[in-house]
Write an enzyme that holds these catalytic residues in place. Structure first.
Site, short mmCIF file in Angstrom:
data_model
loop_
_atom_site.label_atom_id
_atom_site.label_comp_id
_atom_site.label_asym_id
_atom_site.label_seq_id
_atom_site.Cartn_x
_atom_site.Cartn_y
_atom_site.Cartn_z
N ILE A 125 38.71 -6.81 21.28
CA ILE A 125 38.77 -8.26 21.45
C ILE A 125 38.65 -8.65 22.91
O ILE A 125 37.96 -9.62 23.25
CB ILE A 125 40.07 -8.81 20.83
CG1 ILE A 125 40.07 -8.61 19.31
CG2 ILE A 125 40.25 -10.29 21.16
CD1 ILE A 125 41.39 -8.93 18.63
N GLY A 126 39.30 -7.90 23.79
CA GLY A 126 39.22 -8.22 25.22
C GLY A 126 37.80 -8.19 25.73
O GLY A 126 37.36 -9.09 26.46
N ARG B 171 37.34 -2.66 25.72
CA ARG B 171 36.86 -2.56 24.34
C ARG B 171 37.48 -3.67 23.50
O ARG B 171 38.32 -4.43 23.96
CB ARG B 171 37.23 -1.20 23.74
CG ARG B 171 38.72 -0.93 23.67
CD ARG B 171 39.02 0.45 23.09
NE ARG B 171 38.54 1.51 23.96
CZ ARG B 171 39.27 2.08 24.92
NH1 ARG B 171 40.53 1.68 25.10
NH2 ARG B 171 38.77 3.01 25.68
N TYR C 253 57.99 -3.44 17.09
CA TYR C 253 56.69 -4.04 17.35
C TYR C 253 56.77 -5.56 17.34
O TYR C 253 56.21 -6.23 18.20
CB TYR C 253 55.66 -3.58 16.32
CG TYR C 253 54.34 -4.32 16.41
CD1 TYR C 253 53.54 -4.20 17.54
CD2 TYR C 253 53.91 -5.16 15.38
CE1 TYR C 253 52.34 -4.89 17.64
CE2 TYR C 253 52.72 -5.86 15.47
CZ TYR C 253 51.93 -5.72 16.60
OH TYR C 253 50.75 -6.41 16.71
N ALA D 270 40.28 -5.08 28.62
CA ALA D 270 38.94 -5.61 28.35
C ALA D 270 37.87 -4.53 28.26
O ALA D 270 36.69 -4.85 28.21
CB ALA D 270 38.56 -6.61 29.43
#
Length: 419
Positions: free
Chosen positions: A22-23, A20, A168, A18
Site C-alpha cells: 500500500i505504501g 512495497r 495487535y 513504501a
C-alpha cells in the site's frame, strides 16, 4: 480508477514502509502528479520472500514522473528517522505530507504472543507512528497544505476485535489514537486523518497470512492509493476523519469497484474493525465463506455427537501419513471439535510412522486446535487453509503456531486423495 488532477505536483511526501504494498501504491499515485517521494523503509537488499527494496521503489517512482529519495529507516530508531527527515528537507526544501504506513501484525492471543512480538508491534505501529509524526510535524507546520495520513482503523471498541489478538489491536489502535489526538492538537494547522480498507488488500503480508488462495478474495492496493489521493488533495480543514476507502471514493463519483478486485466478481473478504452491527457483519462474512470470531457458540444441547464424517477424514489421514511426513513435521496435534460431530481427536506426527485416532494423544500435544467439526473436514479436504481459518476466527490455536502451517502440506496430500 480515480483520475490524477495534478494537485500533488511539487508536494513532498514522506512515506514509511513504501518499498512495497500500500505504501508504494500511494507513492506511485502521487508520483504521477510529479510529487517528491521519500521512500522510508528497512529493505535495502532484496528479501528472499518479500518483493522490492527502497531502491527499486524509487526507480518506479521516477519512472511514474516523480522524484525519489530512498532512505533506510527503521521507524523504531529515532536517529534514522531524524536523518531521513533532514535529507528530505535538504533535497526537496521541506515536507508537505506524512503517510504513516509501516506496520507489524501478529493475530495471536495473549498466551501465544511472545513479548518480543508485542514489543515489535507496539514499537512500529504505535511508537513509530508517534515518533515519525513528532519529527516531521515541525516541517509540516511550514507547508501550505500539510497532511498526516495514518493507515489505521476506526476506534471500534467492540470486544470481538480484541479477544483474539489483543496485542495487535492495541498497537493498531495506537495509530488511530494518534489521529484522534493530533487532529485536535493541530486543528487549523495540519490535517490529520486515518484511512482503512473496506475489504482485504492483496499485499505480501496478506499472502503470508492467508496463503496463495487468498488473493482472489482481495482488492488491489490501487483502491487505497486512490482513496489516499482523495484525502491528500483536500484542504487542511478536512481533519479528524477515520475514512474507509470505498466511502470516500463513492464521494468522488467512483461507482465501479470491480476494477479494484484481484478477481472481478469474486466475493471479497471483509477487513477487520468495521462492524457497525456485529450481526450484519456475521452474515456478510458467512456469505463470503468465513466464520467470524464473534459468532455465538452453538448450543451444547444440539444434535448428539457423531464421529462418522470425522472418522472418514481420519481414515484418509492414516492412509497418507508416513515416516517422511513425521520427519518433516515433528509435532503432536490435538483437535477439540464442536458442533454436529463434537469430540477430541489426535494426530501424532512425532514418532514412528505416525498415528491418528479418537481421544487424547498418548503424550501432551504440541498444539491444540479448536474448531467446528464441519470446518475440520473442510480443512483436511483442502478447502480451508489453517492460516485463513485462524484469521477469520474459524480456528483457535494453542501452542506452536508453526505446526499449523506445516499441517498444510499434509492437507495437500489429502486433497489429492479426494477426501
Amino acid at each position: 480508477m480515480l483520475q490524477n488532477t495534478g494537485k500533488l505536483a511539487g508536494c513532498t511526501l514522506f512515506i514509511t514502509g513504501a518499498s512495497r504494498g500500500i505504501g508504494k501504491a500511494i507513492a506511485l499515485k502521487a508520483a504521477r502528479d510529479g510529487a517528491n517521494i521519500i521512500i522510508a523503509a528497512k529493505t535495502a537488499e532484496p528479501h528472499p520472500k518479500l518483493p522490492g527494496t527502497i531502491y527499486t521503489a524509487a526507480q518506479e517512482v521516477e519512472a511514474a514522473g516523480g522524484k525519489a529519495l530512498a532512505c533506510v529507516v527503521d521507524i523504531r530508531d529515532e536517529q534514522q528517522i531524524g536523518d531521513a527527515v533532514q535529507k528530505a528537507v535538504e533535497k526537496f526544501g521541506g515536507i508537505d505530507i506524512l503517510v504513516n504506513n509501516a506496520s507489524a501484525i501478529s493475530l495471536t492471543g495473549t498466551l501465544e504472543t511472545p513479548m518480543k512480538r508485542v514489543d515489535l508491534m507496539l514499537g512500529i505501529n504505535l511508537r513509530g507512528t508517534y515518533l515519525t509524526s513528532k519529527l516531521v510535524i515541525p516541517h509540516l507546520l511550514k507547508s501550505r497544505s500539510p497532511h498526516i495520513l495514518n493507515l489505521s482503523p476506526p476506534l471500534n471498541l467492540n470486544p470481538v476485535w480484541f479477544k483474539n489478538h489483543t496485542a495487535y489491536t492495541m498497537a493498531k489502535y495506537g495509530m488511530s489514537m494518534c489521529v484522534l489526538g493530533m487532529a485536535e492538537e493541530f486543528r487549523g494547522q495540519i490535517a490529520v486523518n486515518a484511512l482503512w480498507p473496506r475489504t482485504a488488500i492483496q499485499t505480501a503480508a496478506m499472502d503470508m497470512l492467508g496463503g496463495d488462495g487468498v488473493g482472489k478474495q482481495c482488492r488491489t492496493a490501487d483502491i487505497m492509493a486512490d482513496a489516499a489521493y482523495a484525502i491528500l488533495s483536500r484542504q487542511k480543514d478536512y481533519t479528524g476523519h477515520f475514512v474507509v476507502d470505498e466511502d470516500i471514493l463513492k464521494e468522488q463519483g467512483i461507482q465501479d469497484f470491480d476494477q479494484y478486485a484481484v478477481q472481478p466478481g469474486h466475493p471479497l473478504l471483509p477487513d477487520f474493525f468495521l462492524d457497525e452491527e456485529p450481526e450484519s457483519l456475521v452474515q456478510q462474512m458467512e456469505h463470503h465463506g468465513a466464520t467470524p470470531a464473534f459468532k455465538p457458540p452453538q448450543s451444547s444441547s444440539a444434535a448428539p455427537p457423531s464421529s462418522g464424517p470425522i472418522e472418514s477424514t481420519f481414515n484418509v489421514i492414516r492412509a497418507v501419513i508416513n515416516e517422511d511426513v513425521v520427519k518433516s513435521t515433528k509435532g503432536i496435534y490435538q483437535f477439540d471439535l464442536s458442533g454436529e460431530h463434537e469430540g477430541v481427536w489426535f494426530l501424532d506426527l512425532k514418532s514412528g510412522s505416525g498415528t491418528a485416532g479418537q481421544g487424547q494423544p498418548p503424550v501432551k500435544a504440541d498444539v491444540i486446535m479448536t474448531m467446528d467439526s464441519n470446518d475440520f473436514s473442510k480443512m483436511f479436504a483442502g478447502q480451508l487453509k489453517p492460516t485463513m481459518a485462524f484469521m477469520s476466527g474459524k480456528l483457535r490455536i494453542k501452542g506452536d503456531m508453526t505446526l499449523a502451517i506445516k499441517l498444510e502440506k499434509l492437507m495437500g496430500k489429502m486433497s489429492k486423495a479426494k477426501l
